[in-house]
Every structure is written in structure tokens, then in C-alpha cells.
Scaffold this motif. Sequence first.
Motif, PDB file in Angstrom:
ATOM      1  N   ALA A 355     -13.202  -7.665   2.423  1.00 27.04           N
ATOM      2  CA  ALA A 355     -11.956  -8.143   3.276  1.00 27.04           C
ATOM      3  C   ALA A 355     -11.631  -6.928   4.153  1.00 27.04           C
ATOM      4  O   ALA A 355     -11.414  -5.786   3.392  1.00 27.04           O
ATOM      5  N   VAL A 356     -11.582  -6.712   5.495  1.00 27.37           N
ATOM      6  CA  VAL A 356     -11.444  -5.846   6.117  1.00 27.37           C
ATOM      7  C   VAL A 356      -9.989  -5.769   6.813  1.00 27.37           C
ATOM      8  O   VAL A 356      -9.629  -6.790   7.537  1.00 27.37           O
ATOM      9  N   LEU A 357      -9.292  -4.820   6.776  1.00 23.34           N
ATOM     10  CA  LEU A 357      -7.824  -4.555   7.319  1.00 23.34           C
ATOM     11  C   LEU A 357      -7.949  -3.753   8.477  1.00 23.34           C
ATOM     12  O   LEU A 357      -8.246  -2.596   8.402  1.00 23.34           O
ATOM     13  N   GLY A 358      -7.582  -4.107   9.658  1.00 20.99           N
ATOM     14  CA  GLY A 358      -7.919  -3.254  10.779  1.00 20.99           C
ATOM     15  C   GLY A 358      -6.421  -2.766  11.054  1.00 20.99           C
ATOM     16  O   GLY A 358      -5.332  -3.746  11.068  1.00 20.99           O
ATOM     17  N   VAL A 359      -5.997  -1.451  10.787  1.00 21.11           N
ATOM     18  CA  VAL A 359      -4.722  -1.177  10.937  1.00 21.11           C
ATOM     19  C   VAL A 359      -4.512  -0.128  12.079  1.00 21.11           C
ATOM     20  O   VAL A 359      -5.175   1.086  12.073  1.00 21.11           O
ATOM     21  N   PRO A 360      -3.697  -0.287  13.145  1.00 23.54           N
ATOM     22  CA  PRO A 360      -3.170   0.747  14.155  1.00 23.54           C
ATOM     23  C   PRO A 360      -2.419   1.789  13.252  1.00 23.54           C
ATOM     24  O   PRO A 360      -1.829   1.549  12.131  1.00 23.54           O
ATOM     25  N   ALA A 361      -2.590   2.972  13.742  1.00 19.94           N
ATOM     26  CA  ALA A 361      -1.947   4.148  13.029  1.00 19.94           C
ATOM     27  C   ALA A 361      -0.500   3.902  12.741  1.00 19.94           C
ATOM     28  O   ALA A 361      -0.048   4.241  11.886  1.00 19.94           O
ATOM     29  N   ALA A 362       0.146   3.356  13.928  1.00 16.01           N
ATOM     30  CA  ALA A 362       1.625   3.042  13.846  1.00 16.01           C
ATOM     31  C   ALA A 362       2.055   1.862  12.512  1.00 16.01           C
ATOM     32  O   ALA A 362       3.390   1.971  12.078  1.00 16.01           O
ATOM     33  N   ARG A 363       1.072   1.420  11.921  1.00 17.95           N
ATOM     34  CA  ARG A 363       1.493   0.372  11.036  1.00 17.95           C
ATOM     35  C   ARG A 363       0.870   0.660   9.667  1.00 17.95           C
ATOM     36  O   ARG A 363       0.870  -0.068   8.618  1.00 17.95           O
ATOM     37  N   ALA A 364       0.510   2.000   9.372  1.00 17.17           N
ATOM     38  CA  ALA A 364       0.096   2.731   8.347  1.00 17.17           C
ATOM     39  C   ALA A 364       1.371   2.516   7.112  1.00 17.17           C
ATOM     40  O   ALA A 364       0.633   2.044   6.001  1.00 17.17           O
ATOM     41  N   THR A 365       2.413   2.714   7.429  1.00 20.94           N
ATOM     42  CA  THR A 365       3.317   2.645   6.628  1.00 20.94           C
ATOM     43  C   THR A 365       3.663   1.409   5.870  1.00 20.94           C
ATOM     44  O   THR A 365       3.828   0.994   4.888  1.00 20.94           O
ATOM     45  N   ALA A 366       3.553   0.478   6.791  1.00 15.37           N
ATOM     46  CA  ALA A 366       3.894  -1.155   6.371  1.00 15.37           C
ATOM     47  C   ALA A 366       2.631  -1.478   5.573  1.00 15.37           C
ATOM     48  O   ALA A 366       2.806  -2.308   4.500  1.00 15.37           O
ATOM     49  N   VAL A 367       1.612  -1.119   5.500  1.00 20.36           N
ATOM     50  CA  VAL A 367       0.288  -1.510   5.008  1.00 20.36           C
ATOM     51  C   VAL A 367       0.192  -0.604   3.558  1.00 20.36           C
ATOM     52  O   VAL A 367      -0.211  -1.236   2.562  1.00 20.36           O
ATOM     53  N   ARG A 368       0.851   0.350   3.582  1.00 20.20           N
ATOM     54  CA  ARG A 368       0.984   1.109   2.238  1.00 20.20           C
ATOM     55  C   ARG A 368       1.871   0.423   1.271  1.00 20.20           C
ATOM     56  O   ARG A 368       1.756  -0.018  -0.053  1.00 20.20           O
ATOM     57  N   THR A 369       2.844  -0.288   1.880  1.00 21.91           N
ATOM     58  CA  THR A 369       3.969  -0.971   1.194  1.00 21.91           C
ATOM     59  C   THR A 369       3.266  -2.270   0.759  1.00 21.91           C
ATOM     60  O   THR A 369       3.640  -2.943  -0.512  1.00 21.91           O
ATOM     61  N   TRP A 370       2.481  -2.947   1.424  1.00 16.71           N
ATOM     62  CA  TRP A 370       1.831  -4.179   1.144  1.00 16.71           C
ATOM     63  C   TRP A 370       0.887  -3.935   0.285  1.00 16.71           C
ATOM     64  O   TRP A 370       0.392  -4.791  -0.735  1.00 16.71           O
ATOM     65  N   LEU A 371      -0.065  -2.733   0.226  1.00 19.82           N
ATOM     66  CA  LEU A 371      -0.940  -2.477  -0.944  1.00 19.82           C
ATOM     67  C   LEU A 371      -0.151  -2.311  -2.223  1.00 19.82           C
ATOM     68  O   LEU A 371      -0.719  -2.957  -3.188  1.00 19.82           O
ATOM     69  N   ALA A 372       0.914  -1.784  -2.186  1.00 21.75           N
ATOM     70  CA  ALA A 372       1.679  -1.418  -3.401  1.00 21.75           C
ATOM     71  C   ALA A 372       2.070  -2.821  -4.271  1.00 21.75           C
ATOM     72  O   ALA A 372       2.261  -2.841  -5.238  1.00 21.75           O
ATOM     73  N   ALA A 373       2.257  -3.990  -3.476  1.00 18.77           N
ATOM     74  CA  ALA A 373       2.692  -4.889  -3.895  1.00 18.77           C
ATOM     75  C   ALA A 373       1.697  -5.955  -4.266  1.00 18.77           C
ATOM     76  O   ALA A 373       2.031  -7.085  -4.886  1.00 18.77           O
ATOM     77  N   LEU A 374       0.501  -5.559  -3.934  1.00 18.07           N
ATOM     78  CA  LEU A 374      -0.666  -6.511  -4.551  1.00 18.07           C
ATOM     79  C   LEU A 374      -0.812  -6.581  -6.139  1.00 18.07           C
ATOM     80  O   LEU A 374      -0.371  -5.659  -6.743  1.00 18.07           O
ATOM     81  N   PRO A 375      -1.116  -8.011  -6.768  1.00 17.13           N
ATOM     82  CA  PRO A 375      -1.220  -7.937  -8.029  1.00 17.13           C
ATOM     83  C   PRO A 375      -2.527  -7.139  -8.476  1.00 17.13           C
ATOM     84  O   PRO A 375      -3.604  -6.962  -7.720  1.00 17.13           O
TER      85      PRO A 375
END
Length: 406
Positions: A355-375
Motif C-alpha cells: 500500500a502506498v501513501l502519498g504524503v505532501p510535506a505539510a501532512r507528515a505530522t498527521a501521518v506520523r500520528t496515523w502510523l503510531a495508532a496502527l495495530p
Amino acid sequence: MTRVVVLGEFRVDRLVAPLRRGGADVVVLTSVELESFLGPDVECGVLPSALNERAVVRLLGEYGADIAVPNLGCPGQEQFLPVYARAAACLRAAGRRMPVHSAGFAGLASDKVAFHEVARRRGWPVPRAVVCAAAGAVREAVRALGFPVLVKEARSEFHAGRHYVRDAVHLGRVCGEVSCPVLVQQAVEGEEFAVEFLSGASRTVAWPVASLGRLDSDCAPGRRVRVAPAALPTRARAELTAAVTDMVETFRPWGPWQMDFAVTDDGRLQVIELNGRLGGVSNMSWAGTGLDPHAAHGAAVLGRTPTSPRAGRVALELPVPNGVVLPPAPAGTGLTHFPGNPANRGPFIGGYHRAVLGVPAARATAVRTWLAALPAEALLNSPREAAAQLARGTHALEQGGVPVIS
């Protein structure tokens, strides 16, 4: 109407679409059933399991090909590249066209021993290695290099013929399995990278470099978290650009190709392998730049000069066990799953997909939070590794994601 015959099924749906948009009548020769997958507007035929150049010319004549497109990547087809390169001259004499790598480049891309020998002569940076014509010479080569080593069969499929050997017991088993000649190569310690190219008559373009994570004994980069773009140390970048420029000028690739390389812990480049096809990082190349390498290849076949891809997002590739459903990605990002299909059977075999996640630089913090919440069971490896790769990709994107050559 131009009749284009595609030789092979690897991700062929992504290649056929631009050909049809360009007005071509498309035939796909394949080793599996694809009629229901590609639909009624695409004719399908059988790609034989063994081919020589005469058989290729005869087969393309039977299908009335104006243009033939090698499409390597599926099991059993890797060694067709030199055959296609030799057939191209015969096809030109018959008024047909096959955009394919030169015979010299095809040899480098399909024979690991030949690539190593040419690399040493031309000064391309490669790991220390010994060529062994017989199994009895392998032990002596290992004594000279020291454990661990990689033992690579000269001509093998992308998923086979490569053995990471850590000790004498393992070496004994490998010596009884390999087909010579083989390349016994020092196992490099460092980070693995890949970069994809598309070459034509007038130029070669490169997609941004992708990090495949740290080299390990599994030799399975698809199981790691991967990211593009990835910045290289200044010295390694200069060495890579010099090697690529020499390859293009000397061996005349024509079509898609891909290079795997490492950067050692002291910042030196080590070229690991050359492939005369698109490989496993095309999904990241597409997600990060918006330009699918397979689609760009299809457009180039019909005469469109490719543009230089530029990274606009971080492409973070996550290996996900089949059957796992990831939660919705943060707003402003794009999450695309690449499950198995008849033209890409790898996920069926490996038990996981990417699965590939396309991340604008400005959304990196939100993605880090999303990753940390993954089971814990959501990824083959840890969300911490994914967060570290995301940080590296964001840093490279902010530097401009400059391609290897432009």
C-alpha cells in the motif's frame, strides 16, 4: 491503425491504457489467461515458454505487429531480453519496430557475472566479488572475501538464484544447489536504494531515488518499508550520476530499466544489480510524481518524448498482510493499495501486498500520528520504521527530490 504487440503480462493493464489512448490496436501475448482481466477490446494470445530470435520474428509476423513491446517482469520471462535484442535487427529489416535495449545492455541486465566484469573494467563501483566457473571454486572465493557473502547465479529470475551465506554450514548447502557460473560477492552493510529510468533515442529520464531500507540477510526489500524520494550523500550521488551517464552513453539502453544499489555506512556507492525492465518501485514512482513509469513507457512507444518526473509528494510504501484493512488515511493524503491481479501475481505468492501513501510535506505530522495508532498486525514491520522512513522522505522532498539525471 498501428498494431502493437506486447510481449509479457507484467502490470500490462498500466501499459495498455496509454497505447489505446494513442489509437493503437493492442495485442498482449501472455503466459496466463488475461482476456477477462483486460476486457474484450484487447486481443490476447500465448507467449511461448521458450523463444529464440527466429521464433520471435515469426510470432510477431503471425500477429501482424507494426510495433513489438518487450514487457518483462513475470516468472519465466527474465531471460527473454537478450533474445528480443537480437530479434530487433531482423524486425527492422522486415519493416517492424521493437523499442528494446541494445544487445550489449541486454547482456549486462540479464547476466550478473557479465555485469560485474564490465563494471570492474569501466570503473563503476561494485562490491568486491569473485567469478566462479565451477562449484569447487566457491569455497576458495569465500575464504578470500570472508563471511557473509552473496552467491548469485549468473542468469536467474528476480526471485531466485541469490543466496545470503552467513557461515560454512550454510555454504555447504548452497554449493550443492547453485548452477555455475556464479558470482560470489561480499555482503555489503548499509542501506539499499533503487532508481527507475526510461531511455529513448534522444534522452534518458529518471524517477526519484527510492530507499528500500537497510540491507539484511533476507534479501527481500519488498518486505521492508520503502520511501521515495530519498536523499543520497554527496559523494554517492556523484558516483551514481557518473556510472549512469557512462552506461547510457556506452551501452545505449532503449526502454525502461532499473538499478539497485547500496550506500555503505561510510557513504560510498555500491551498485548491486541492473535490470532491463521496470521493477518493484514503480508504485512509489507513480505516487510520488504523478507519472506512472509503465504509462510513460506506453506513451514513449508511440513516439512521445518522456518528461523528467519530479517528486511532489513523499511516497511511503507499506507492506500489508493480505486480508488486513488499513484505516482511512489522513485528509490531504492518498492511500492506494496494490493487491495481486493476473498481471501481477506477486501478492498471491508472498502473502502480502503493498500500500502506498502519498504524503505532501505539510501532512507528515498527521501521518506520523496515523502510523503510531496502527495495530501491531497491520504491517509486516513496525510503525516506527515507517515513521523513520517518512521523515527521510520528507527531508528529501524539501530538498527538491532532484532526479539522478535530467
